[in-house]
Enzyme design. Structure first.
Site, PDB file in Angstrom:
ATOM      1  N   THR A 125       7.935   0.815   0.519  1.00  0.00           N
ATOM      2  CA  THR A 125       7.783   1.212   1.925  1.00  0.00           C
ATOM      3  C   THR A 125       7.101   0.120   2.749  1.00  0.00           C
ATOM      4  OG1 THR A 125       6.551   2.738   3.355  1.00  0.00           O
ATOM      5  CG2 THR A 125       5.658   2.407   1.183  1.00  0.00           C
ATOM      6  N   ASP A 126       7.352   0.146   4.057  1.00  0.00           N
ATOM      7  CA  ASP A 126       6.675  -0.818   4.937  1.00  0.00           C
ATOM      8  C   ASP A 126       5.174  -0.542   5.020  1.00  0.00           C
ATOM      9  OD1 ASP A 126       6.753   1.527   6.450  1.00  0.00           O
ATOM     10  OD2 ASP A 126       7.676   0.606   8.223  1.00  0.00           O
ATOM     11  N   GLU A 127       4.762   0.667   4.584  1.00  0.00           N
ATOM     12  CA  GLU A 127       3.330   1.006   4.691  1.00  0.00           C
ATOM     13  C   GLU A 127       2.454   0.128   3.804  1.00  0.00           C
ATOM     14  OE1 GLU A 127       2.187   5.081   4.850  1.00  0.00           O
ATOM     15  OE2 GLU A 127       4.043   5.674   5.833  1.00  0.00           O
ATOM     16  N   TYR A 153      -1.694   7.015  -0.340  1.00  0.00           N
ATOM     17  CA  TYR A 153      -0.242   6.899  -0.567  1.00  0.00           C
ATOM     18  C   TYR A 153       0.204   5.438  -0.553  1.00  0.00           C
ATOM     19  CZ  TYR A 153       4.676   6.467   0.735  1.00  0.00           C
ATOM     20  OH  TYR A 153       5.991   6.058   0.791  1.00  0.00           O
ATOM     21  N   LYS A 157       1.708   2.937  -3.551  1.00  0.00           N
ATOM     22  CA  LYS A 157       3.001   2.242  -3.486  1.00  0.00           C
ATOM     23  C   LYS A 157       2.798   0.729  -3.646  1.00  0.00           C
ATOM     24  CE  LYS A 157       6.570   3.840  -2.684  1.00  0.00           C
ATOM     25  NZ  LYS A 157       7.594   4.419  -3.607  1.00  0.00           N
TER      26      LYS A 157
END
Ligand code: NAD
Ligand code: TDX
Length: 339
Positions: A125-127, A153, A157
């Site tokens: 994810t871009d997060e 979260y 990741k």
């Protein structure tokens, strides 16, 4: 060719399975999914009986189950969607995020090493890049942006991403990673912004906007994400990270207003509630690498994608009504009850 798709009973995994079965009717797809609160077997009903599809209920953290599945199926490609995916839940209870998102990824990669695969693809994810300031529209996440996470979260990741790169460098496991921006589309669990607002608006319930609603996300229609992963697993270079996003930044409040307009509901439903802890301000992906190397471009404009999505939720009420009438009610009460 056999492709193992983990987390395929969830939002993006199921859309990926539909895409792959349509495009490669000669491939065999095996889906491994634990069916957590976020997994829904009814989502896969249309492919369940196909001869080239198999569903296995199991946990990616369970080494025995994973190894047995590899012995039976010998997948050539593994695409890992299985994850705990909701930021708010990770803030309440981080433990399961570390287990599934990090340990589960390690268990899958150990099996890939043991039995041999052509490709292990990690859906990230871009997060993992953290956030960008609201007042610097010139700044975008590239694959070189340092990992700098905000929530349990995104940290889990990022941990998985680091582990994937370590397995590539240390063991030569043929891996790729994709980091996509926010997805929307059919079968998204109604805890996430867009389906939550559609479901609440349809039920004339308050629309809970965190903070001032100014946080910006970069939205991509789920099918475009699936097509990008398809390209990466077939043509992407091993050991590489590919960012996926379509230059479609929007403030949360504008999305919620748009949903009100499309559904003919009054903006008076909008309710500003307490902000998310550690709330990332802005995400924005630079997709130049996947465009330049693999020719990927998003095909669905937001104006069309959001209409298609709203129509899907209108036409598939039983799918989400069953969810919001079950265990999810307790979650909603806990998260929004006295926010
Ligand atoms: P989701 O929560 O809708 O689905 C997750 C699926 O994984 C569910 O079917 C669940 O049952 C399954 N699962 C959870 N734990 C498992 C375990 N231990 N073993 C086997 N299966 C398990 O998530 P999603 O939105 O479809 O996201 C899929 C992936 O894409 C995630 O890895 C997420 O981090 C990533 N991602 C999501 C977005 C987004 O906007 N939704 C954007 C970028 C990346
Ligand atoms: O009720 C809400 N009110 C609200 O204002 C909810 C659920 C969200 N929000 C805000 C928080 C975010 O700024 O909307 C934005 C989007 O929230 P989510 O749908 O929870 O997504 P986000 O936190 O951006 O994370 C998503 O994108 C990246 C996915 O859930 C992740 O799995 C993915 O990695």
């Amino acid at each position: 060719m056999t492709i193992l798709v983990t987390g395929g009973a969830g939002f993006i995994g199921s859309n990926f399975i539909f895409h792959m079965m349509e495009k490669y009717p000669d491939d065999r797809i095996v889906c491994l999914d634990k069916l957590t609160y976020a997994g829904n077997l009814s989502t896969l009903a249309s492919v369940m009986d196909r001869a080239n599809f198999r569903f296995v209920r199991g946990d990616i953290c369970d080494r025995e189950t994973v190894n047995r599945l590899f012995e039976e199926e010998h997948p050539e490609i593994v695409v890992n969607f299985a994850a705990e995916s909701h930021v708010d839940r990770s803030i309440e209870d981080p433990g399961i995020f570390l287990e599934t998102n990090i340990m589960g990824t390690a268990v899958l990669m150990d099996a890939c090493r043991k039995y041999g695969v052509r490709r292990f693809h990690q859906v990230s994810t871009d997060e993992v890049y953290g956030d960008l300031p609201l007042d610097r529209p010139d700044l975008l996440f590239t694959e070189q942006t340092p990992l700098h996470t905000s929530s349990p979260y995104s940290s889990s990741k990022a941990g998985a991403d680091l582990l994937v790169m370590a397995y590539w460098r240390t063991y030569g496991l043929p891996c790729t990673i994709s980091r996509c921006s926010n997805n929307y589309g059919p079968y998204q669990f109604p805890e996430k912004l867009i389906p939550l607002m559609i479901a609440n608006a349809l039920n004339d319930k308050p629309l809970p906007v965190y903070g001032e609603g100014k946080n910006v996300r970069d939205w991509l229609y789920v099918e475009d994400h699936c097509k990008a992963i398809d390209l990466i697993i077939h043509q992407g270079r091993v050991g590489e990270v590919y960012n996926i996003g379509g230059h479609n930044e929007m403030a949360n409040i504008d999305i919620v207003r748009l949903i009100c307009r499309e559904l003919g509901k009054p903006e008076s439903l909008i309710t500003y509630v307490g902000d998310r802890k550690g709330h990332d301000l802005r995400y924005a992906i630079d997709p130049a690498k996947i465009h330049g190397e693999l020719g990927w471009l998003p095909e669905t404009r937001f104006a069309d994608g959001i209409r298609k999505t709203i129509r899907w939720y209108l036409e598939n009420r039983p799918w989400w009504e069953e969810i919001i009438s079950g265990e999810y009610r307790n979650y909603y009460e806990k998260m929004y009850g006295n926010r």
